[in-house]
Design an enzyme around this catalytic site. Structure first.
Site, PDB file in Angstrom:
ATOM      1  N   LEU A 252       0.836  -1.272   0.188  1.00 24.19           N
ATOM      2  CA  LEU A 252      -0.055  -0.204  -0.198  1.00 24.19           C
ATOM      3  C   LEU A 252       0.872   1.317   0.085  1.00 24.19           C
ATOM      4  CD1 LEU A 252      -2.738   1.208  -0.019  1.00 24.19           C
ATOM      5  CD2 LEU A 252      -2.564   1.212   2.747  1.00 24.19           C
ATOM      6  N   TYR A 253       1.742   1.255   0.668  1.00 26.47           N
ATOM      7  CA  TYR A 253       3.124   2.104   0.673  1.00 26.47           C
ATOM      8  C   TYR A 253       3.190   2.714  -0.438  1.00 26.47           C
ATOM      9  CZ  TYR A 253       7.406   4.847   1.170  1.00 26.47           C
ATOM     10  OH  TYR A 253       8.226   5.883   0.962  1.00 26.47           O
ATOM     11  N   ALA A 254       3.909   1.650  -1.545  1.00 26.68           N
ATOM     12  CA  ALA A 254       4.210   1.795  -2.743  1.00 26.68           C
ATOM     13  C   ALA A 254       2.862   2.497  -3.666  1.00 26.68           C
ATOM     14  CB  ALA A 254       4.523   0.453  -3.468  1.00 26.68           C
ATOM     15  N   THR A 256       0.402   4.292  -2.823  1.00 32.61           N
ATOM     16  CA  THR A 256       0.188   5.826  -2.344  1.00 32.61           C
ATOM     17  C   THR A 256       1.537   6.751  -3.148  1.00 32.61           C
ATOM     18  OG1 THR A 256       1.315   5.602  -0.409  1.00 32.61           O
ATOM     19  CG2 THR A 256      -1.004   5.123  -0.309  1.00 32.61           C
TER      20      THR A 256
END
Length: 456
Positions: A252-254, A256
């Site tokens: 999810l970090y990637a 965003t």
């Protein structure tokens, strides 16, 4: 036979009393309303008085006059600091000391990269104002220590959140920033499994909020912001180049950060903002983040605790393109120095605007096992290793940066190898956490225990 009592007089009396109560109640309500109105008016006048006293308007003929958001921040001084004193700190910190120097808003200034970039900008004579919310993703005391370091160099950090639009508008109203170095973000790949909403709030909503304010000011600032090597996700082409696909995020970090790149394209295309994205590759060094492997490996080795080392599902070593903080700072400043001016006015694009994306890495991937071996040498202590298969938590097995584009456009050339960089980190770590003094005390009382921690 007695006649029934006459109740007509009693009934009339009760009606009359009821009428008096209603009249008195109406009068009381009217009086209360008038009193409330007068009190409200008095409070408003007092606030206007303090605003006028503490917030003298910028001269309309000043080249630094930025009136666009002034009406949105009529009473902002009452809420963001102490009026004139707060504004004086903001202006002083933001004022460049060199000819043609920049005035830079650094978001995430109390963070790892933000602190180092702020110091480098200030050192060369640029004006720097920090913004940070000091959240508790990791120990806030480390962020406060960085803030104290910046304060010694006359860099002021405003405590606030990216999603506070009135605050951002207020800052741009007070200071006509030439550049924004946007480093604030919710970092970490694995934490997204626990708190996904924080990534959306910071990395997407916060970024949009910043761009919304930046597009409307006049002149618009040039923006340099931190993307991530994580956007390459499941890409298998090596080394990673800016032209490679980034539509397969592994976390999810990637996702965003990839969303941020698309959002940047939109604001560049519609509003004329000059925007440069920087894909950082595993940045490390003094004042680093405690959630990074090199940091908590050092802590656990010194405390004699076991460390977990991951291997891929097909039993290969995990490797990272570890990039020393000083090299990344040079890349950030190079991007700022070559950023062209935004072309929008009144929120509308008036001409073609610069849009760029660059890798900032070391170009030399090193296995995590090798990283641990280097730390063991610098600490003169052996690690207790627990080798396991990498879980499916968003981590990727390998990163490797191609930085030829950054080298071509602003001379980016990393010069710090992992062993040299980790030696500098260990020296900072044992000094910051007082391990030298502890080791010396233990050596004096027990003839040697803990002395290995002094090696750096």
């Amino acid at each position: 036979m007695a006649s029934p009592p006459d109740t007509s007089k009693t009934t009339k009396l009760e009606r009359y009393n009821s009428y008096l109560r209603r009249v008195n109640s109406t009068k009381l309500l009217a009086a209360s309303s008038k009193l409330l109105f007068r009190v409200t008016l008095l409070v408003a006048l007092i606030l206007i008085f303090f605003f006028t006293l503490n917030h003298p308007p910028l001269s309309s003929d000043s080249p630094n006059h930025v009136p666009l958001h002034h009406h949105q921040n009529f009473l902002a001084s009452a809420f963001y600091g102490n009026g004139a004193t707060w504004e004086k700190q903001v202006r002083h910190s933001s004022t460049p000391r060199r000819s043609n120097g920049f005035s830079v808003l650094v978001t995430g200034a109390a963070g790892f990269v933000g602190t180092h970039c702020s110091l480098a900008l200030k050192k060369r004579g640029d004006g720097v104002l920090g913004l940070d919310n000091f959240n508790s993703y990791y120990d806030p005391s480390l962020k406060r220590a960085r803030q104290a370091l910046l304060s010694k160099h006359e860099i002021f950090i405003v405590k606030g959140d990216l999603n506070d639009a009135p605050l951002l508008s207020k800052l741009f109203d007070v200071v006509p920033f030439t550049h924004v170095l946007h480093l604030a973000a919710q970092a970490g790949v694995r934490y997204a499994m626990k708190n996904p909403q924080s990534y959306v709030n910071s990395n997407i909503a916060g970024f949009v909020n910043l761009l919304e304010v930046a597009k409307s000011v006049n002149p618009q600032p040039a923006i340099v912001w931190a993307s991530s090597s994580s956007v390459y996700g499941l890409n298998t082409d090596n080394p990673f180049s800016e032209s490679h696909r980034t539509d397969q995020p592994a976390s999810l970090y990637a996702a965003t950060k990839k969303a941020g790149e698309e959002i940047a394209h939109t604001y560049n295309h519609i509003h004329g903002l000059s925007i440069t994205g920087l894909r950082f590759f595993t940045v490390y060094g003094p004042w680093g983040r405690p959630d990074m492997a090199y940091f908590f490996f050092t802590k656990d080795i010194l405390q004699g605790k076991p460390i977990t080392i991951y291997r891929t599902q097909d039993d290969k070593e995990v490797a990272r393109d570890f990039t020393y903080i000083d090299d990344v700072v040079k890349g950030c400043l190079g991007a700022l120095d070559t950023a062209e001016k935004s072309t929008g006015s009144g929120g509308k694009k008036r001409g073609p605007a610069q849009l760029r994306i660059y890798n900032l890495g070391n170009t030399s991937p090193v296995s995590v096992g090798k990283l641990v071996s280097i730390l063991e040498g610098h600490l003169s202590m052996k690690a207790k290793k627990n080798v396991v298969k990498m879980p499916r938590n968003g981590d990727v097995p390998f990163t490797h940066a191609n930085v030829s584009l950054a080298y071509r456009d602003f001379g980016y050339k990393p010069t710090t190898d992992l062993s040299t960089g980790l030696r500098k980190f260990v020296k900072w770590y044992v000094g910051y956490y007082g391990i030298h003094s502890k080791a010396n005390k233990e050596k004096g009382s027990s003839d040697g225990d803990g002395a290995g921690a002094e090696s750096s």
